[in-house]
Scaffold this motif. Sequence first.
Motif, PDB file in Angstrom:
ATOM      1  N   UNK B   1       0.840  -1.196   0.000  1.00  0.00           N
ATOM      2  CA  UNK B   1       0.000   0.000   0.000  1.00  0.00           C
ATOM      3  C   UNK B   1       0.881   1.255   0.000  1.00  0.00           C
ATOM      4  N   UNK B   2       0.588   2.172  -0.907  1.00  0.00           N
ATOM      5  CA  UNK B   2       1.412   3.382  -0.977  1.00  0.00           C
ATOM      6  C   UNK B   2       1.115   4.298   0.212  1.00  0.00           C
ATOM      7  N   UNK B   3       2.135   4.511   1.029  1.00  0.00           N
ATOM      8  CA  UNK B   3       1.954   5.300   2.234  1.00  0.00           C
ATOM      9  C   UNK B   3       2.899   6.495   2.222  1.00  0.00           C
ATOM     10  N   UNK B   4       2.396   7.645   2.661  1.00  0.00           N
ATOM     11  CA  UNK B   4       3.238   8.833   2.682  1.00  0.00           C
ATOM     12  C   UNK B   4       3.183   9.519   4.041  1.00  0.00           C
ATOM     13  N   UNK B   5       4.318  10.095   4.413  1.00  0.00           N
ATOM     14  CA  UNK B   5       4.364  10.925   5.611  1.00  0.00           C
ATOM     15  C   UNK B   5       4.365  12.372   5.165  1.00  0.00           C
ATOM     16  N   UNK B   6       3.441  13.164   5.691  1.00  0.00           N
ATOM     17  CA  UNK B   6       3.436  14.593   5.369  1.00  0.00           C
ATOM     18  C   UNK B   6       4.063  15.331   6.545  1.00  0.00           C
ATOM     19  N   UNK B   7       5.179  15.983   6.277  1.00  0.00           N
ATOM     20  CA  UNK B   7       5.898  16.676   7.345  1.00  0.00           C
ATOM     21  C   UNK B   7       5.923  18.177   7.060  1.00  0.00           C
ATOM     22  N   UNK B   8       5.021  18.952   7.652  1.00  0.00           N
ATOM     23  CA  UNK B   8       5.076  20.399   7.451  1.00  0.00           C
ATOM     24  C   UNK B   8       6.218  20.977   8.271  1.00  0.00           C
ATOM     25  N   UNK B   9       7.025  21.846   7.660  1.00  0.00           N
ATOM     26  CA  UNK B   9       8.179  22.369   8.386  1.00  0.00           C
ATOM     27  C   UNK B   9       8.365  23.846   8.124  1.00  0.00           C
ATOM     28  N   UNK B  10       8.420  24.620   9.170  1.00  0.00           N
ATOM     29  CA  UNK B  10       8.737  26.044   9.049  1.00  0.00           C
ATOM     30  C   UNK B  10       9.931  26.339   9.953  1.00  0.00           C
ATOM     31  N   UNK B  11      11.067  26.584   9.346  1.00  0.00           N
ATOM     32  CA  UNK B  11      12.321  26.815  10.068  1.00  0.00           C
ATOM     33  C   UNK B  11      12.601  25.742  11.126  1.00  0.00           C
ATOM     34  N   UNK B  12      12.691  24.515  10.651  1.00  0.00           N
ATOM     35  CA  UNK B  12      12.917  23.394  11.565  1.00  0.00           C
ATOM     36  C   UNK B  12      14.237  22.698  11.260  1.00  0.00           C
ATOM     37  N   UNK B  13      15.201  23.442  10.715  1.00  0.00           N
ATOM     38  CA  UNK B  13      16.468  22.831  10.299  1.00  0.00           C
ATOM     39  C   UNK B  13      17.155  22.088  11.447  1.00  0.00           C
ATOM     40  N   UNK B  14      16.887  22.533  12.664  1.00  0.00           N
ATOM     41  CA  UNK B  14      17.552  21.943  13.820  1.00  0.00           C
ATOM     42  C   UNK B  14      17.044  20.530  14.112  1.00  0.00           C
TER      43      UNK B  14
END
Lengths: 114, 233
Positions: B1-14
Amino acid sequence: MSSSTHILIAVLALGAFFLIVRLVRLKVLKAKYSILWLTVGSGLAIVSAVPQILDWAAERLDIWYQPTLFLLLGIGFLLLLCMHFSYELSRMENRIRTLVEEIALLKEKLEKEN
Amino acid sequence: MKTAAIVPAFNEAESLPDVLQEIKQAFPEHLIVVVDDGSTDGTSEIAKEFGCVCLSMPFNLGIGGALRLGFRYCNEKEIERAYQFDADGQHDPTQISLLLSGLQKADMVIGSRFSEENSYEVGRSRKTAMSFLRFLIRLSTGHKFTDTSSGFRAFNKPVIGLFSEEYPLEYMDSVEAILIAVKNGFNVREIPVQMRERSAGQPSNRNFRLIYYFLRLLIVIFVGSRRKTEGKA
């Protein structure tokens, strides 16, 4: 209304008229808004030229102090206009968001191809 | 099953490298979609280094906008199930399979942190605010949710399709999203999960915004939530 008020309104209406025409010619104002403002300008001009219209209308509506009618119409018009602008702003914001999404998707596609 | 993780990131380089590393290690077959919400600290470079799909927006749109873009991408790629995962390291990758297993019985699963089995401490005003929200949501959906702001969620294909167009874009999107899903006839379930303390960044809820929140949510709840989104307009 006194004659000095007439003159003031006439001068303002004329000034508004020329400003609108100038803005449209400079292509800063979209045509649909120019029509709106030109209508307002002509309305003002008519009222200032023939103030009896306002007096007559106020009398028919049982308004004792005629300028009240003028203010009432003015405020009503401005409120409607503000609502229209809120609507337009919301729509534009949504469109911008959709564009941003599209840009991000296209950028990703492009980078993958290269 | 095709599964995806959605990771929203705003200035999270750390915190992002650890998060991506952990997901990749635990689920190498999952497609990781990092949505860079106009970051200025090289967040998208990190995502690309890790070989993730990186959708970078030209300016900050807020988490709602970032998520909607993530859903849109998943919808276009015909992903069958997706989960939302925070980039700040507060979500625990070991809980992902637990979350996804919930999709067998529901269309949308919320990983809740307010359950007996873990002890996550929150401030008092936030607690009061949240219990009020829970009440409102119960009132309008007829369902009980204990953690409406949790960003640890899983979605099946139809919900991805819905959210790709109708995901709420304004603040408090997490609550509104539940309302929209329920009102569109989807089965939304909550399951208890372990969470970590935030490793970086500030909690996004601030007191002075709460009043504005509630007014907006009241409007959303009572005026009806089947709002049209632009795209089609």
